[in-house]
Design an enzyme around this catalytic site. Sequence first.
Site, short mmCIF file in Angstrom:
data_model
loop_
_atom_site.label_atom_id
_atom_site.label_comp_id
_atom_site.label_asym_id
_atom_site.label_seq_id
_atom_site.Cartn_x
_atom_site.Cartn_y
_atom_site.Cartn_z
N ASP A 171 17.25 -28.70 14.57
CA ASP A 171 18.67 -27.71 14.15
C ASP A 171 18.77 -27.49 12.51
O ASP A 171 18.63 -28.58 11.90
CB ASP A 171 19.82 -28.68 14.36
CG ASP A 171 21.27 -28.07 14.53
OD1 ASP A 171 21.61 -27.23 13.68
OD2 ASP A 171 21.97 -28.23 15.61
N HIS A 202 19.43 -25.05 16.41
CA HIS A 202 20.84 -24.65 16.65
C HIS A 202 20.82 -23.62 17.60
O HIS A 202 20.31 -22.73 17.63
CB HIS A 202 21.43 -24.66 15.37
CG HIS A 202 22.94 -24.63 15.46
ND1 HIS A 202 23.60 -25.84 15.35
CD2 HIS A 202 23.90 -23.67 15.32
CE1 HIS A 202 24.91 -25.67 15.32
NE2 HIS A 202 25.17 -24.37 15.43
#
Length: 233
Positions: A171, A202
Amino acid sequence: MPREMITIKSPDGDFAAYRAAPDGGATGPALVILQEIFGVNQVMRDICDDMADQGYVAICPDLFWRIEPGVDLTDNSKAEWDKAFALMKAFDPDTGLKDIQTTIDLARRDKNSTGKVGAIGYCLGGLLAYLAACRTDVEASVGYYGVNIPNFTDEADNIQGHLMLHVAGKDQFVDAKAQEAMHDALDDNPHVTLHDYPDQDHAFARVGGDHFNAEAADLANTRTRAFLQTHLG
């Protein structure tokens, strides 16, 4: 399937929400869908529709209404990204949680609701799903790639319901140190389950997004469905 924009009344003012309910007047548990930084956009409305197809009453409140009502952005241009980040910066999570509790209360009273309520959030909404588990009376909450959760892990002892977090290992907005802090604070909490997706970035579950991964999204969504079935019926 009934799909409509509704108005939610709160002590601070009225705000809009998108509502999707099962076909034929069927009843089911309710879900509060918590937006990304792009507002109540087509992605959020599609999630509500999908959850209604699964038998839930899904309500996605406009949590940016105090800043700018009716935000509906995509992730397709720099200008929209810039506006979305500005909205996130201006957003007050503490005030947002008041609106989430108001939406939960409405969902419990919804004519198609069994009275049980869960929450699902993505990105900013992933943080809010975590905070909803800590601060509201929601029975079950699911957060996808929530941001800034380590700043609030001292609230985890307040969780009375059940929480599931989907963590993207790569992420770009939640680095390895933050992920480690989440595990350190939450792994031993009997109310919390964390699932890691080591190779995902993400928003891996955002259909049509740059980092969408169908296999990982399907796994996360399958886990979410089982979790909600267990805790909401």
